[in-house]
Design an enzyme around this catalytic site. Structure first.
Site, PDB file in Angstrom:
ATOM      1  CB  ALA A 153      -0.902  -0.018   1.219  1.00 40.51           C
TER       2      ALA A 153
ATOM      3  CD  GLU B 232      -2.120  -7.396   3.292  1.00 42.74           C
ATOM      4  OE1 GLU B 232      -1.871  -6.282   2.794  1.00 42.74           O
ATOM      5  OE2 GLU B 232      -2.589  -7.529   4.439  1.00 42.74           O
TER       6      GLU B 232
ATOM      7  CD  GLU C 244       1.673  -5.159   6.039  1.00 37.64           C
ATOM      8  OE1 GLU C 244       2.513  -6.038   6.378  1.00 37.64           O
ATOM      9  OE2 GLU C 244       0.985  -5.252   5.027  1.00 37.64           O
TER      10      GLU C 244
HETATM   11  N1  DAK Z   1       4.521   3.245  -0.976  1.00 36.77           N
HETATM   12  C1  DAK Z   1       4.870   4.385  -1.614  1.00 36.77           C
HETATM   13  N2  DAK Z   1       5.974   4.498  -2.372  1.00 36.77           N
HETATM   14  C2  DAK Z   1       6.757   3.426  -2.502  1.00 36.77           C
HETATM   15  C3  DAK Z   1       6.447   2.189  -1.868  1.00 36.77           C
HETATM   16  C4  DAK Z   1       5.254   2.127  -1.077  1.00 36.77           C
HETATM   17  N3  DAK Z   1       4.853   1.019  -0.465  1.00 36.77           N
HETATM   18  N4  DAK Z   1       7.414   1.304  -2.185  1.00 36.77           N
HETATM   19  C5  DAK Z   1       8.303   1.964  -2.972  1.00 36.77           C
HETATM   20  N5  DAK Z   1       7.911   3.233  -3.176  1.00 36.77           N
HETATM   21  C6  DAK Z   1       8.577   4.260  -3.974  1.00 36.77           C
HETATM   22  C7  DAK Z   1       9.806   4.830  -3.242  1.00 36.77           C
HETATM   23  O1  DAK Z   1       9.409   5.815  -2.321  1.00 36.77           O
HETATM   24  C8  DAK Z   1      10.603   5.392  -4.398  1.00 36.77           C
HETATM   25  O2  DAK Z   1      10.029   6.611  -4.794  1.00 36.77           O
HETATM   26  P1  DAK Z   1      10.978   7.898  -5.140  1.00 36.77           P
HETATM   27  O3  DAK Z   1      11.764   8.144  -3.930  1.00 36.77           O
HETATM   28  O4  DAK Z   1      11.806   7.418  -6.319  1.00 36.77           O
HETATM   29  O5  DAK Z   1       9.990   8.964  -5.494  1.00 36.77           O
HETATM   30  C9  DAK Z   1      10.336   4.401  -5.508  1.00 36.77           C
HETATM   31  O6  DAK Z   1       9.146   3.692  -5.151  1.00 36.77           O
HETATM   32  C10 DAK Z   1      11.465   3.388  -5.659  1.00 36.77           C
HETATM   33  O7  DAK Z   1      11.664   2.781  -4.398  1.00 36.77           O
HETATM   34  P2  DAK Z   1      13.119   2.713  -3.705  1.00 36.77           P
HETATM   35  O8  DAK Z   1      14.003   3.820  -4.151  1.00 36.77           O
HETATM   36  O9  DAK Z   1      12.900   2.558  -2.244  1.00 36.77           O
HETATM   37  O10 DAK Z   1      13.677   1.360  -4.329  1.00 36.77           O
HETATM   38  P3  DAK Z   1      14.686   0.322  -3.683  1.00 36.77           P
HETATM   39  O11 DAK Z   1      15.028  -0.644  -4.750  1.00 36.77           O
HETATM   40  O12 DAK Z   1      15.800   1.034  -2.968  1.00 36.77           O
HETATM   41  O13 DAK Z   1      13.839  -0.433  -2.560  1.00 36.77           O
HETATM   42  C11 DAK Z   1      11.896  -1.584  -1.675  1.00 36.77           C
HETATM   43  C12 DAK Z   1      12.746  -1.228  -2.937  1.00 36.77           C
HETATM   44  C13 DAK Z   1      10.626  -2.288  -2.159  1.00 36.77           C
HETATM   45  C14 DAK Z   1      12.693  -2.523  -0.769  1.00 36.77           C
HETATM   46  C15 DAK Z   1      11.570  -0.265  -0.922  1.00 36.77           C
HETATM   47  O14 DAK Z   1      11.005   0.655  -1.859  1.00 36.77           O
HETATM   48  C16 DAK Z   1      10.575  -0.493   0.175  1.00 36.77           C
HETATM   49  O15 DAK Z   1      10.943  -0.992   1.250  1.00 36.77           O
HETATM   50  N6  DAK Z   1       9.340  -0.065  -0.050  1.00 36.77           N
HETATM   51  C17 DAK Z   1       8.317  -0.120   0.957  1.00 36.77           C
HETATM   52  C18 DAK Z   1       7.840  -1.545   1.061  1.00 36.77           C
HETATM   53  C19 DAK Z   1       6.814  -1.693   2.135  1.00 36.77           C
HETATM   54  O16 DAK Z   1       7.067  -1.444   3.313  1.00 36.77           O
HETATM   55  N7  DAK Z   1       5.632  -2.107   1.699  1.00 36.77           N
HETATM   56  C20 DAK Z   1       4.564  -2.360   2.600  1.00 36.77           C
HETATM   57  C21 DAK Z   1       3.741  -1.130   2.724  1.00 36.77           C
HETATM   58  S1  DAK Z   1       2.605  -1.332   4.073  1.00 36.77           S
HETATM   59  C22 DAK Z   1      -4.197  -1.200   6.155  1.00 36.77           C
HETATM   60  C23 DAK Z   1      -4.354  -1.267   4.800  1.00 36.77           C
HETATM   61  C24 DAK Z   1      -3.334  -1.720   4.058  1.00 36.77           C
HETATM   62  C25 DAK Z   1      -2.152  -2.099   4.608  1.00 36.77           C
HETATM   63  C26 DAK Z   1      -2.025  -2.056   5.965  1.00 36.77           C
HETATM   64  C27 DAK Z   1      -3.035  -1.626   6.730  1.00 36.77           C
HETATM   65  N8  DAK Z   1      -5.228  -0.674   6.939  1.00 36.77           N
HETATM   66  C28 DAK Z   1      -5.874   0.506   6.472  1.00 36.77           C
HETATM   67  C29 DAK Z   1      -5.383  -1.145   8.290  1.00 36.77           C
HETATM   68  C30 DAK Z   1      -1.040  -2.452   3.812  1.00 36.77           C
HETATM   69  C31 DAK Z   1       0.156  -1.977   4.211  1.00 36.77           C
HETATM   70  C32 DAK Z   1       1.296  -2.052   3.367  1.00 36.77           C
HETATM   71  O17 DAK Z   1       1.269  -2.547   2.279  1.00 36.77           O
END
Ligand code: DAK
Length: 258
Positions: free
Chosen positions: A63, A111, A131
């Site tokens: 997300a 998910e 998360e």
């Molecule tokens: N959200 C927004 N932007 C994201 C993103 C994300 N999840 N993942 C990557 N990006 C963006 C980065 O910010 C970056 O943007 P710029 O800085 O270039 O503008 C671009 O994509 C490239 O990413 P990186 O530069 O970070 O690329 P790397 O190869 O260095 O790293 C990575 C890749 C996938 C390891 C890293 O980007 C990363 O850790 N991303 C976050 C992954 C993450 O934590 N995903 C889970 C998100 S939490 C709920 C509803 C839904 C959910 C939970 C609760 N409720 C309402 C209760 C779901 C939650 C999630 O999914």
């Protein structure tokens, strides 16, 4: 431009999550586009759907953290419901959905892949539920589907530690059905989709519903679900066609989804 590109190849449809600037992360617009595309799938003619991500690096990196960071409690519930409703729609579609996971499948991406019937991964795929490290729980079904898929113990370890796992480990714990080189991923998914598309769609749909509904129930109730799903295939054109083809030693079968 849509954040969820849609392409039809014969009886197989491919949805490509298309927001490469953010590794295909799911914000509200992406969820809306995916929802619209799912609603537009022609269930009369399409026999299998594949969901993949644009680019070589990411399926869906979760997300959108930027959008989520500013949510109030109420907006958080609404966002979670939006994702949950959409993923449930995918899970209960009357056609199989294969996730072709071509890189990061994190949080909402993991998910989304779990709302599909099964997952085929490229060798560079990475799965995780990060998360708890962001101060939240998985909110698009992760606590429920992951535990059902790989067992409560393994799911708890993944969710509590927020540790990402690579494709080979995902394979070992049963999160994915197979792992293939990245350049063969779509061909592998399309091959399986083609095998599915050859079979009677009514039977495939009933088998999907029987598994999905039955797995939540005690065995006696589950068997009753199976009996009804089995029975409802009878008197259809496709049941008569499938059995006639066998009895007549015919290879070609004309399944018409009726
Ligand atoms: N959200 C927004 N932007 C994201 C993103 C994300 N999840 N993942 C990557 N990006 C963006 C980065 O910010 C970056 O943007 P710029 O800085 O270039 O503008 C671009 O994509 C490239 O990413 P990186 O530069 O970070 O690329 P790397 O190869 O260095 O790293 C990575 C890749 C996938 C390891 C890293 O980007 C990363 O850790 N991303 C976050 C992954 C993450 O934590 N995903 C889970 C998100 S939490 C709920 C509803 C839904 C959910 C939970 C609760 N409720 C309402 C209760 C779901 C939650 C999630 O999914």
């Amino acid at each position: 431009m849509s954040f969820a590109e849609y392409e039809v190849k014969d009886m197989i449809a491919v949805i490509t999550m298309n927001r490469p600037s953010a590794l295909n992360a799911l914000n509200s617009e992406v969820l809306d586009d995916l929802n619209a595309v799912i609603d537009a799938v022609d269930l009369k003619t399409i026999r299998c759907l594949i969901i993949t991500g644009a680019g070589e690096k990411s399926f869906v990196a979760g997300a959108d953290i930027g959008e989520m960071s500013a949510l109030t409690k109420e907006e958080g519930i609404a966002f979670s419901k939006k994702g949950n409703d959409l993923f449930r729609k995918i899970e209960t579609l009357p056609i199989p959905v294969i996730a072709a996971v071509n890189g990061y499948a994190l949080g909402g991406g993991c998910e989304l892949s779990m709302a599909c019937d099964f997952r085929i991964a490229s060798e560079n795929a990475v799965f995780g539920q990060p998360e708890t490290g962001l101060g939240i729980t998985p909110g698009f079904g992760g606590t429920q589907r992951l535990a059902r898929l790989i067992g409560a113990g393994a799911a708890k370890q993944m969710i509590y530690t927020a540790r990402n796992i690579k494709a080979d480990e995902a394979m070992r714990i049963g999160l994915v059905n197979s792992v293939v080189p990245a350049d063969q991923l779509m061909a592998a998914a399309e091959k399986i989709a083609g095998q599915i598309a050859k079979n009677a769609p009514i039977a495939v749909a009933n088998a999907k519903a029987a598994i999905n509904e039955g797995i939540q129930k005690p065995m006696e109730e589950a068997e009753s679900i199976e009996e009804h799903r089995f029975g409802s295939c009878f008197e259809t054109h496709d049941q008569k066609e499938g059995m006639s083809a066998f009895l007549e030693k015919r290879k070609d079968k004309n399944f018409i989804n009726q």
